[in-house]
Design a protein around this motif. Structure first.
Motif, PDB file in Angstrom:
ATOM      1  N   TYR A   1      27.031  65.949  36.124  1.00  0.00           N
ATOM      2  CA  TYR A   1      26.936  65.412  37.232  1.00  0.00           C
ATOM      3  C   TYR A   1      26.048  64.167  37.266  1.00  0.00           C
ATOM      4  CZ  TYR A   1      29.499  69.675  38.322  1.00  0.00           C
ATOM      5  OH  TYR A   1      30.311  70.634  38.198  1.00  0.00           O
ATOM      6  N   GLY A   2      26.002  63.421  38.360  1.00  0.00           N
ATOM      7  CA  GLY A   2      25.099  62.384  38.662  1.00  0.00           C
ATOM      8  C   GLY A   2      25.217  61.059  37.874  1.00  0.00           C
ATOM      9  N   PRO A   3      24.366  60.216  38.086  1.00  0.00           N
ATOM     10  CA  PRO A   3      24.473  58.936  37.441  1.00  0.00           C
ATOM     11  C   PRO A   3      24.626  58.894  35.930  1.00  0.00           C
ATOM     12  CG  PRO A   3      22.521  58.967  38.761  1.00  0.00           C
ATOM     13  CD  PRO A   3      23.002  60.451  38.782  1.00  0.00           C
ATOM     14  N   THR A   4      24.233  59.824  35.331  1.00  0.00           N
ATOM     15  CA  THR A   4      24.293  59.897  33.800  1.00  0.00           C
ATOM     16  C   THR A   4      25.639  60.930  33.470  1.00  0.00           C
ATOM     17  OG1 THR A   4      22.772  61.660  33.498  1.00  0.00           O
ATOM     18  CG2 THR A   4      22.247  59.436  33.029  1.00  0.00           C
ATOM     19  N   ALA A   5      26.508  61.060  34.391  1.00  0.00           N
ATOM     20  CA  ALA A   5      27.786  62.059  34.282  1.00  0.00           C
ATOM     21  C   ALA A   5      28.584  61.467  32.965  1.00  0.00           C
ATOM     22  CB  ALA A   5      28.661  62.142  35.320  1.00  0.00           C
ATOM     23  N   LEU A   6      28.871  62.340  32.188  1.00  0.00           N
ATOM     24  CA  LEU A   6      29.614  62.061  30.960  1.00  0.00           C
ATOM     25  C   LEU A   6      30.923  61.298  31.307  1.00  0.00           C
ATOM     26  CD1 LEU A   6      29.881  64.195  27.785  1.00  0.00           C
ATOM     27  CD2 LEU A   6      31.902  63.169  28.425  1.00  0.00           C
ATOM     28  N   THR A   7      31.608  61.344  32.533  1.00  0.00           N
ATOM     29  CA  THR A   7      32.715  61.045  32.760  1.00  0.00           C
ATOM     30  C   THR A   7      32.483  59.308  33.212  1.00  0.00           C
ATOM     31  OG1 THR A   7      32.461  61.801  35.144  1.00  0.00           O
ATOM     32  CG2 THR A   7      33.821  63.149  33.347  1.00  0.00           C
ATOM     33  N   ARG A   8      31.394  59.053  33.323  1.00  0.00           N
ATOM     34  CA  ARG A   8      30.997  57.428  33.669  1.00  0.00           C
ATOM     35  C   ARG A   8      31.364  56.752  32.362  1.00  0.00           C
ATOM     36  NH1 ARG A   8      26.211  56.234  34.595  1.00  0.00           N
ATOM     37  NH2 ARG A   8      26.803  54.381  35.476  1.00  0.00           N
ATOM     38  N   TYR A   9      31.157  57.419  31.057  1.00  0.00           N
ATOM     39  CA  TYR A   9      30.983  56.407  29.945  1.00  0.00           C
ATOM     40  C   TYR A   9      32.278  56.173  29.514  1.00  0.00           C
ATOM     41  CZ  TYR A   9      26.105  57.401  30.504  1.00  0.00           C
ATOM     42  OH  TYR A   9      24.668  57.450  31.423  1.00  0.00           O
TER      43      TYR A   9
ATOM     44  N   THR B   1       9.955  58.748  23.774  1.00  0.00           N
ATOM     45  CA  THR B   1      10.078  59.636  24.843  1.00  0.00           C
ATOM     46  C   THR B   1      10.675  60.851  24.600  1.00  0.00           C
ATOM     47  OG1 THR B   1      12.045  58.605  25.656  1.00  0.00           O
ATOM     48  CG2 THR B   1       9.955  57.834  26.570  1.00  0.00           C
ATOM     49  N   SER B   2      11.103  61.200  23.403  1.00  0.00           N
ATOM     50  CA  SER B   2      11.916  62.515  22.833  1.00  0.00           C
ATOM     51  C   SER B   2      13.040  62.692  23.959  1.00  0.00           C
ATOM     52  CB  SER B   2      10.867  63.324  22.921  1.00  0.00           C
ATOM     53  OG  SER B   2       9.915  63.411  22.018  1.00  0.00           O
ATOM     54  N   THR B   3      13.684  61.515  24.475  1.00  0.00           N
ATOM     55  CA  THR B   3      14.925  61.597  25.222  1.00  0.00           C
ATOM     56  C   THR B   3      16.058  61.249  24.477  1.00  0.00           C
ATOM     57  OG1 THR B   3      14.396  59.731  25.888  1.00  0.00           O
ATOM     58  CG2 THR B   3      13.499  61.212  27.448  1.00  0.00           C
ATOM     59  N   THR B   4      17.266  62.233  24.811  1.00  0.00           N
ATOM     60  CA  THR B   4      18.483  61.754  24.312  1.00  0.00           C
ATOM     61  C   THR B   4      19.102  60.810  24.881  1.00  0.00           C
ATOM     62  OG1 THR B   4      18.934  63.968  23.023  1.00  0.00           O
ATOM     63  CG2 THR B   4      20.597  62.720  23.283  1.00  0.00           C
ATOM     64  N   PRO B   5      19.582  59.559  24.371  1.00  0.00           N
ATOM     65  CA  PRO B   5      20.153  58.456  25.222  1.00  0.00           C
ATOM     66  C   PRO B   5      21.725  58.697  25.620  1.00  0.00           C
ATOM     67  CG  PRO B   5      20.247  58.112  22.775  1.00  0.00           C
ATOM     68  CD  PRO B   5      19.355  59.284  23.051  1.00  0.00           C
ATOM     69  N   THR B   6      22.070  58.726  26.744  1.00  0.00           N
ATOM     70  CA  THR B   6      23.345  58.910  27.360  1.00  0.00           C
ATOM     71  C   THR B   6      24.237  57.460  27.233  1.00  0.00           C
ATOM     72  OG1 THR B   6      22.997  58.182  29.434  1.00  0.00           O
ATOM     73  CG2 THR B   6      22.639  60.844  29.042  1.00  0.00           C
TER      74      THR B   6
ATOM     75  N   ILE C   1      27.554  61.001  25.172  1.00  0.00           N
ATOM     76  CA  ILE C   1      26.587  61.720  25.526  1.00  0.00           C
ATOM     77  C   ILE C   1      26.511  61.543  27.162  1.00  0.00           C
ATOM     78  CG2 ILE C   1      24.280  62.441  24.786  1.00  0.00           C
ATOM     79  CD1 ILE C   1      24.505  60.619  22.405  1.00  0.00           C
ATOM     80  N   GLY C   2      26.282  62.646  27.727  1.00  0.00           N
ATOM     81  CA  GLY C   2      25.826  62.764  29.045  1.00  0.00           C
ATOM     82  C   GLY C   2      25.726  64.184  29.773  1.00  0.00           C
ATOM     83  N   THR C   3      25.821  63.837  31.148  1.00  0.00           N
ATOM     84  CA  THR C   3      25.391  65.256  31.845  1.00  0.00           C
ATOM     85  C   THR C   3      26.664  65.667  32.645  1.00  0.00           C
ATOM     86  OG1 THR C   3      24.794  64.009  33.794  1.00  0.00           O
ATOM     87  CG2 THR C   3      22.881  64.882  32.247  1.00  0.00           C
TER      88      THR C   3
END
Length: 265
Positions: A257-265, A123-128, A253-255
């Motif tokens: 904000y949102g469900p993939t926010a870096l601070t969630r990991y 999918t050429s996506t970077t995994p968070t 790795i993350g964004t």
């Protein structure tokens, strides 16, 4: 402006000597109103506004749910999951406090970013997510000061990405019979991107076939990546010289904000 002088009136009483007793001056209403107004204005005045320079900024790792337990952390953050660019920063913890050691512009997958635990290969996506950094490799020699295990890329160095292979998501040299070349990467074919790189531990220790393979932090190519994170060559060299296995480094790795926010990991 001139003022007319007036004499205070007496209250009609006299002293023993027969002198009139002067009455106390009446309070001046204007003066009282001015004093009350001054007090009310002081109470109603807003508190001083704190400026940016007066507020201590909290380091990003201090806001994260987990940093891997070590004293070194690389963060790769994009604005949204659709973004293909963002920022990589590397952080050092000393005496319990995180301090930024460097930063660089970053590139992500051409398909943006996606939750690592549900990512699909191709999918050429970077995994968070939060991952360790098993080892480094490159077509070029390691930078001076490199402490991470470093493998030099040779003509027979491959990264197996064949879902049917027992060597899925592994460095192999040479390519094993059960790993199709068309489903894998010959690392020497990418001398610019893989001049120097760090393996990101996504789907590495217990590979789930079909989730993805060959996710690295490497040198920039011409544009977005096929799912990796890339930075300029100079930044990659600085990161490799900085990383210390004894500090148990990780990459998050993350964004923003949102469900993939870096601070969630």
């Amino acid at each position: 402006m001139t003022h007319r002088t007036t004499h205070p009136a007496t209250d009609g009483t006299t002293t023993a000597a027969g002198s009139p007793v002067r009455a106390r001056p009446a309070a001046r209403p204007a003066a009282l109103l001015s004093a009350v107004a001054a007090v009310l204005f002081a109470l109603a005045a807003p508190a001083p506004v704190a400026t940016a320079s007066s507020v201590h900024r909290i380091p990003l790792p201090a806001l994260m749910a987990d940093t891997g337990g070590g004293d070194q952390l690389i963060t790769a953050r994009a604005p949204t999951t659709r973004a293909t660019t963002g920022t990589v920063r590397w952080w050092q913890r000393h005496n319990g406090r995180w301090r930024q050691a460097g930063s660089a512009p970053a590139r992500f997958g051409a398909g943006g970013l996606t939750e690592g635990s549900t990512r699909v290969q191709g999918t050429s996506t970077t995994p968070t997510g939060l991952y360790d950094l098993p080892f480094a490799f490159g077509t070029a020699p390691p930078p001076s000061g490199t402490a991470s295990p470093y493998r030099r890329v040779g003509a027979d160095s491959w990264w197996c990405e064949d879902n049917a292979s027992a060597s899925y998501n592994r460095w192999v040299a040479p390519l094993p019979p059960d790993c199709a070349a068309g489903e894998s990467e010959r690392l020497a074919d990418y001398p610019t991107q893989y001049a120097r790189a760090l393996v990101i531990g996504f789907n590495y220790h217990r590979p789930v076939h079909g989730r993805g393979a060959g996710i690295f932090l490497h040198v920039n190519g011409k544009g977005a990546t096929a799912g990796c994170v890339s930075v300029p060559a100079g930044a990659m060299a600085r990161i490799l010289a900085w990383v210390r296995p004894s500090a148990h480094p990780h990459v998050a790795i993350g964004t923003a904000y949102g469900p993939t926010a870096l601070t969630r990991y």
